[in-house]
Design a protein around this motif. Structure first.
Motif, PDB file in Angstrom:
ATOM      1  N   LEU A 162       0.826  -1.210   0.000  1.00 56.49           N
ATOM      2  CA  LEU A 162       0.000   0.000   0.000  1.00 56.49           C
ATOM      3  C   LEU A 162       0.863   1.264   0.000  1.00 56.49           C
ATOM      4  O   LEU A 162       0.545   2.246  -0.687  1.00 56.49           O
ATOM      5  CB  LEU A 162      -0.920  -0.005   1.225  1.00 56.49           C
ATOM      6  N   THR A 163       1.964   1.225   0.755  1.00 57.57           N
ATOM      7  CA  THR A 163       2.855   2.385   0.823  1.00 57.57           C
ATOM      8  C   THR A 163       3.481   2.675  -0.534  1.00 57.57           C
ATOM      9  O   THR A 163       3.453   3.810  -1.029  1.00 57.57           O
ATOM     10  CB  THR A 163       3.962   2.160   1.859  1.00 57.57           C
ATOM     11  N   VAL A 164       4.048   1.647  -1.149  1.00 53.73           N
ATOM     12  CA  VAL A 164       4.730   1.829  -2.436  1.00 53.73           C
ATOM     13  C   VAL A 164       3.731   2.271  -3.507  1.00 53.73           C
ATOM     14  O   VAL A 164       4.021   3.166  -4.317  1.00 53.73           O
ATOM     15  CB  VAL A 164       5.448   0.528  -2.853  1.00 53.73           C
ATOM     16  N   VAL A 165       2.555   1.660  -3.522  1.00 50.64           N
ATOM     17  CA  VAL A 165       1.541   2.024  -4.517  1.00 50.64           C
ATOM     18  C   VAL A 165       1.128   3.491  -4.359  1.00 50.64           C
ATOM     19  O   VAL A 165       1.047   4.242  -5.339  1.00 50.64           O
ATOM     20  CB  VAL A 165       0.316   1.097  -4.388  1.00 50.64           C
ATOM     21  N   SER A 166       0.872   3.922  -3.127  1.00 48.89           N
ATOM     22  CA  SER A 166       0.426   5.297  -2.911  1.00 48.89           C
ATOM     23  C   SER A 166       1.533   6.305  -3.206  1.00 48.89           C
ATOM     24  O   SER A 166       1.290   7.363  -3.801  1.00 48.89           O
ATOM     25  CB  SER A 166      -0.093   5.482  -1.485  1.00 48.89           C
ATOM     26  N   VAL A 167       2.769   5.986  -2.813  1.00 46.59           N
ATOM     27  CA  VAL A 167       3.885   6.912  -3.050  1.00 46.59           C
ATOM     28  C   VAL A 167       4.174   7.049  -4.540  1.00 46.59           C
ATOM     29  O   VAL A 167       4.429   8.159  -5.040  1.00 46.59           O
ATOM     30  CB  VAL A 167       5.140   6.437  -2.282  1.00 46.59           C
ATOM     31  N   LEU A 168       4.118   5.942  -5.282  1.00 52.57           N
ATOM     32  CA  LEU A 168       4.369   6.035  -6.712  1.00 52.57           C
ATOM     33  C   LEU A 168       3.217   6.726  -7.437  1.00 52.57           C
ATOM     34  O   LEU A 168       3.433   7.471  -8.403  1.00 52.57           O
ATOM     35  CB  LEU A 168       4.617   4.636  -7.293  1.00 52.57           C
ATOM     36  N   ALA A 169       1.994   6.519  -6.970  1.00 46.69           N
ATOM     37  CA  ALA A 169       0.867   7.252  -7.553  1.00 46.69           C
ATOM     38  C   ALA A 169       1.048   8.744  -7.310  1.00 46.69           C
ATOM     39  O   ALA A 169       0.814   9.574  -8.205  1.00 46.69           O
ATOM     40  CB  ALA A 169      -0.445   6.757  -6.953  1.00 46.69           C
ATOM     41  N   LEU A 170       1.471   9.110  -6.107  1.00 44.56           N
ATOM     42  CA  LEU A 170       1.753  10.508  -5.768  1.00 44.56           C
ATOM     43  C   LEU A 170       2.842  11.064  -6.681  1.00 44.56           C
ATOM     44  O   LEU A 170       2.719  12.172  -7.227  1.00 44.56           O
ATOM     45  CB  LEU A 170       2.175  10.597  -4.303  1.00 44.56           C
ATOM     46  N   ALA A 171       3.912  10.297  -6.859  1.00 49.90           N
ATOM     47  CA  ALA A 171       5.031  10.754  -7.686  1.00 49.90           C
ATOM     48  C   ALA A 171       4.581  10.978  -9.129  1.00 49.90           C
ATOM     49  O   ALA A 171       4.971  11.970  -9.770  1.00 49.90           O
ATOM     50  CB  ALA A 171       6.166   9.726  -7.634  1.00 49.90           C
ATOM     51  N   TYR A 172       3.777  10.078  -9.662  1.00 51.85           N
ATOM     52  CA  TYR A 172       3.307  10.220 -11.043  1.00 51.85           C
ATOM     53  C   TYR A 172       2.434  11.464 -11.202  1.00 51.85           C
ATOM     54  O   TYR A 172       2.550  12.202 -12.189  1.00 51.85           O
ATOM     55  CB  TYR A 172       2.535   8.968 -11.467  1.00 51.85           C
ATOM     56  N   VAL A 173       1.548  11.712 -10.240  1.00 46.52           N
ATOM     57  CA  VAL A 173       0.687  12.890 -10.322  1.00 46.52           C
ATOM     58  C   VAL A 173       1.531  14.160 -10.284  1.00 46.52           C
ATOM     59  O   VAL A 173       1.318  15.089 -11.070  1.00 46.52           O
ATOM     60  CB  VAL A 173      -0.351  12.885  -9.181  1.00 46.52           C
ATOM     61  N   MET A 174       2.513  14.199  -9.373  1.00 48.73           N
ATOM     62  CA  MET A 174       3.366  15.382  -9.290  1.00 48.73           C
ATOM     63  C   MET A 174       4.181  15.575 -10.562  1.00 48.73           C
ATOM     64  O   MET A 174       4.348  16.700 -11.051  1.00 48.73           O
ATOM     65  CB  MET A 174       4.293  15.274  -8.074  1.00 48.73           C
ATOM     66  N   ASN A 175       4.690  14.493 -11.111  1.00 50.15           N
ATOM     67  CA  ASN A 175       5.513  14.587 -12.314  1.00 50.15           C
ATOM     68  C   ASN A 175       4.686  14.994 -13.526  1.00 50.15           C
ATOM     69  O   ASN A 175       5.100  15.842 -14.329  1.00 50.15           O
ATOM     70  CB  ASN A 175       6.206  13.251 -12.593  1.00 50.15           C
ATOM     71  N   LEU A 176       3.505  14.391 -13.674  1.00 55.04           N
ATOM     72  CA  LEU A 176       2.684  14.640 -14.858  1.00 55.04           C
ATOM     73  C   LEU A 176       2.013  16.017 -14.824  1.00 55.04           C
ATOM     74  O   LEU A 176       1.814  16.639 -15.870  1.00 55.04           O
ATOM     75  CB  LEU A 176       1.621  13.550 -14.990  1.00 55.04           C
ATOM     76  N   SER A 177       1.650  16.500 -13.642  1.00 52.67           N
ATOM     77  CA  SER A 177       0.967  17.790 -13.554  1.00 52.67           C
ATOM     78  C   SER A 177       1.919  18.973 -13.693  1.00 52.67           C
ATOM     79  O   SER A 177       1.507  20.089 -13.988  1.00 52.67           O
ATOM     80  CB  SER A 177       0.222  17.900 -12.223  1.00 52.67           C
ATOM     81  N   GLY A 178       3.221  18.732 -13.465  1.00 54.26           N
ATOM     82  CA  GLY A 178       4.204  19.813 -13.534  1.00 54.26           C
ATOM     83  C   GLY A 178       4.683  20.277 -12.174  1.00 54.26           C
ATOM     84  O   GLY A 178       5.554  21.160 -12.087  1.00 54.26           O
ATOM     85  N   GLN A 179       4.166  19.690 -11.098  1.00 52.48           N
ATOM     86  CA  GLN A 179       4.590  20.095  -9.752  1.00 52.48           C
ATOM     87  C   GLN A 179       6.089  19.846  -9.547  1.00 52.48           C
ATOM     88  O   GLN A 179       6.798  20.689  -9.006  1.00 52.48           O
ATOM     89  CB  GLN A 179       3.772  19.340  -8.703  1.00 52.48           C
ATOM     90  N   ALA A 180       6.560  18.665  -9.964  1.00 55.13           N
ATOM     91  CA  ALA A 180       7.982  18.332  -9.790  1.00 55.13           C
ATOM     92  C   ALA A 180       8.857  19.278 -10.604  1.00 55.13           C
ATOM     93  O   ALA A 180       9.938  19.681 -10.156  1.00 55.13           O
ATOM     94  CB  ALA A 180       8.236  16.879 -10.193  1.00 55.13           C
ATOM     95  N   ALA A 181       8.386  19.636 -11.804  1.00 57.90           N
ATOM     96  CA  ALA A 181       9.171  20.549 -12.652  1.00 57.90           C
ATOM     97  C   ALA A 181       9.276  21.929 -12.012  1.00 57.90           C
ATOM     98  O   ALA A 181      10.334  22.571 -12.055  1.00 57.90           O
ATOM     99  CB  ALA A 181       8.529  20.652 -14.038  1.00 57.90           C
ATOM    100  N   THR A 182       8.197  22.386 -11.388  1.00 60.16           N
ATOM    101  CA  THR A 182       8.219  23.693 -10.727  1.00 60.16           C
ATOM    102  C   THR A 182       9.216  23.694  -9.574  1.00 60.16           C
ATOM    103  O   THR A 182      10.033  24.614  -9.435  1.00 60.16           O
ATOM    104  CB  THR A 182       6.814  24.036 -10.192  1.00 60.16           C
ATOM    105  N   ILE A 183       9.157  22.649  -8.740  1.00 58.48           N
ATOM    106  CA  ILE A 183      10.085  22.563  -7.601  1.00 58.48           C
ATOM    107  C   ILE A 183      11.516  22.435  -8.102  1.00 58.48           C
ATOM    108  O   ILE A 183      12.433  23.083  -7.587  1.00 58.48           O
ATOM    109  CB  ILE A 183       9.726  21.362  -6.704  1.00 58.48           C
ATOM    110  N   GLY A 184      11.707  21.619  -9.136  1.00 50.26           N
ATOM    111  CA  GLY A 184      13.043  21.417  -9.671  1.00 50.26           C
ATOM    112  C   GLY A 184      13.656  22.693 -10.201  1.00 50.26           C
ATOM    113  O   GLY A 184      14.836  22.973  -9.970  1.00 50.26           O
ATOM    114  N   ARG A 185      12.854  23.483 -10.900  1.00 47.05           N
ATOM    115  CA  ARG A 185      13.376  24.752 -11.441  1.00 47.05           C
ATOM    116  C   ARG A 185      13.744  25.705 -10.306  1.00 47.05           C
ATOM    117  O   ARG A 185      14.708  26.463 -10.400  1.00 47.05           O
ATOM    118  CB  ARG A 185      12.348  25.386 -12.362  1.00 47.05           C
ATOM    119  N   THR A 186      12.976  25.659  -9.218  1.00 50.96           N
ATOM    120  CA  THR A 186      13.274  26.523  -8.067  1.00 50.96           C
ATOM    121  C   THR A 186      14.548  26.069  -7.364  1.00 50.96           C
ATOM    122  O   THR A 186      15.408  26.876  -7.011  1.00 50.96           O
ATOM    123  CB  THR A 186      12.102  26.498  -7.068  1.00 50.96           C
ATOM    124  N   VAL A 187      14.658  24.752  -7.160  1.00 47.75           N
ATOM    125  CA  VAL A 187      15.839  24.203  -6.487  1.00 47.75           C
ATOM    126  C   VAL A 187      17.097  24.473  -7.302  1.00 47.75           C
ATOM    127  O   VAL A 187      18.192  24.627  -6.757  1.00 47.75           O
ATOM    128  CB  VAL A 187      15.658  22.687  -6.253  1.00 47.75           C
TER     129      VAL A 187
END
Length: 538
Positions: free
Chosen positions: A396-421
């Motif tokens: 359950l942990t791995v499934v939820s964390v990877l689902a979270l990661a995919y949503v962040m990556n696909l929506s652009g959230q990860a890209a926004t944080i990455g550009r800031t970092v």
């Protein structure tokens, strides 16, 4: 088509990054401060990520849910498919008592507790990490050391510190497989760079273990076997990760380290009684004196030999091509995403490697193991079901964390944080392993930390002009050093040796080693980002 926005909040990158970080902050606060169970924290973090994607980034709800479903499927297959089958093999050896035979075999290798610590905690611990991961190596190694007469605290500390160098390739390469998937980088490329970082830890860790067991005297008397073990482990891990198979990196390293250790004459000398008296202050298990028939000893080692044989056969070009034909690629439904530059993202097409994946190969080795160990089909199936039940919360942990990661990556959230970092510039190379270390310290899993921060590291690297592969690998390599201080691992270690409630005492003993080795890894990554050690990545 949904095009990822980078500054959806008031056209401001810093403000957008603050909002984009909410899912990660939610998970880390729930885990670290609230002490919520990881599978629940992951599910709540996923809900926050979905809301931010839909309401802030404007990702259509259908595409948001579809992206989460793709991440969840990847968490199940191939990630947990590997872990379940690997742990299943171990459970069958326990059921048939061949694991006890293996434990006694290790106990007879040497009567020197310093050498025993290297064989069990470092070499066999790496083998267990390759097969099971998720805390099993710490628990099992600590119990075995206590059975040999180690003080419980010392056994737990040694097991925790030893569980570092193999973690990035643990559970048949699960962390690096996850890292490659969430970053879009080729697996061979990611594994290659990790394989040029973690082997450097392997050179140091055996010497640290000797120090923990017997201080200056231990280093003075057994530095040569420890160095030989570390060199062989590092060389095998490097060669497997770069030229053979990331899934076999830890198995090859563990076997090579143990073989090199036993080839050093001083490792086989009887230990001085003064050494044994000062180190072995616990109660020795009586069953260590039981003699096992040689055929049963061979059968105890058979599961690991079978895994090596199956994975080696799968690397033969004609066989590899045949297995690859069973891989199915298809357009993922209800998903049509482009990055900020208008380029379609890789997640629009999903590949399902039904046979050419580590989990299926381990399953084949497991079926052969059942035959060799004489496990009946009904019992083997019962053990497989028991494995799934044992890992239900981890699944359950791995499934939820990877689902979270995919949503962040696909929506652009990860890209926004990455550009800031990326504003950290050259300092990002130093901070990159720290981010991975922090992720593992909180989640207890290099796989989870790679899923959470892998894409962020790659985006930041590209924005700052650094190597994307280097920083992605640094996330995993730095993460392995957070494993020994994660609450999950500390709890497992304490429970295994009967020190429940003493997690704080263990933390104080291992934290300096975690921070010291993290500093070494940070300097390695900085060096690899410049001409000083850049040749290592050529």
């Amino acid at each position: 088509m949904f095009v990822q926005p980078l500054e959806p909040v008031a056209d401001s990158l810093p403000l957008s990054a603050l909002v984009a970080a909410l899912p990660l902050v939610t998970v880390l606060v729930l885990l670290g401060a609230v002490r919520m169970k990881a599978h629940r924290a992951g599910a709540l973090g996923l809900a926050v990520a979905a809301l931010v994607a839909w309401l802030v980034y404007g990702m259509p709800l259908g595409q948001t849910l579809s992206g989460a479903a793709q991440g969840a499927l990847f968490g199940l297959f191939p990630i947990m498919w590997i872990v379940v089958n690997a742990l299943w093999v171990y459970r069958m050896t326990v059921r048939t008592r061949h694991f006890d035979i293996l434990r006694r075999s290790f106990g007879r290798v040497s009567d020197d507790p310093r050498i025993q610590a290297l064989v069990i905690a470092f070499c066999f611990g790496a083998l267990l990490e390759a097969l099971a991961g998720f805390g099993a190596p710490v628990a099992i190694s600590a119990v075995m050391l206590v059975a040999l007469g180690f003080d419980p605290v010392r056994a737990a500390v040694v097991a925790l510190v030893a569980n570092t160098a193999p973690v990035a390739f643990g559970a048949m390469g699960t962390p690096v497989v996850t890292l490659a998937q969430v970053t879009g980088l080729p697996l061979d490329s990611v594994a290659s760079v990790v394989g040029r970082q973690t082997p450097l830890l392997a050179l140091v860790v055996p010497l640290v273990l000797i120090w923990l067991v017997d201080g200056r005297r231990g280093l003075r008397e057994t530095w040569l076997p420890a160095l030989a073990c570390g060199l062989a482990f590092a060389a095998a891990q490097f060669l497997a990760a770069n030229h053979f198979s990331a899934q076999l990196a830890d198995i090859a390293a563990a076997l090579a380290g143990a073989a090199a250790l036993m080839l050093v004459p001083s490792a086989r000398k009887p230990a001085d009684e003064a050494v044994r008296a000062s180190v072995l202050q616990g109660v020795r298990s009586d069953d260590l004196d039981h003699d096992d028939p040689r055929p049963e000893i061979y059968r105890a080692y058979a599961p690991y030999a079978l895994i090596v044989a199956v994975f080696s056969l799968a690397q033969v070009p004609p066989v590899k091509e045949l297995l690859a034909k069973a891989t199915h690629s298809f357009d993922w439904p209800f998903l049509d995403v482009a990055d900020a530059n208008g380029q379609a993202v890789g997640a629009n097409v999903f590949s399902l490697p039904l046979v050419a994946t580590g989990g299926t190969l381990v399953l084949v080795a497991g079926l052969l193991t059942a035959l060799v160990l004489g496990v009946r089909a009904k019992d083997a199936l019962r053990e497989w079901g028991g494995t799934v039940h044992e890992l239900r919360f981890a699944i359950l942990t791995v499934v939820s964390v990877l689902a979270l990661a995919y949503v962040m990556n696909l929506s652009g959230q990860a890209a926004t944080i990455g550009r800031t970092v990326a504003a950290a510039g050259a300092g990002l190379a130093f901070l990159s392993p720290v981010l991975g270390w922090f992720g593992v310290a909180v989640t207890g899993s290099d796989t989870s930390a790679n899923a959470l921060f892998g894409a962020l590291q790659v985006t930041a690297a590209r924005e700052s002009g650094l190597s994307a592969g280097l920083l992605a690998a640094a996330n995993s390599s730095g993460g392995v050093l957070g494993k020994m201080i994660s609450p999950q691992n500390l709890t497992i270690a304490c429970a295994a040796v009967g020190l429940a409630g003493k997690e704080g005492d263990l933390l104080r003993k291992v934290l300096p080693w975690s921070l010291g080795l993290l500093l070494v890894m940070c300097l390695i990554v900085v060096g690899q980002s410049t001409a000083v050690l850049g040749w290592m990545l050529a």
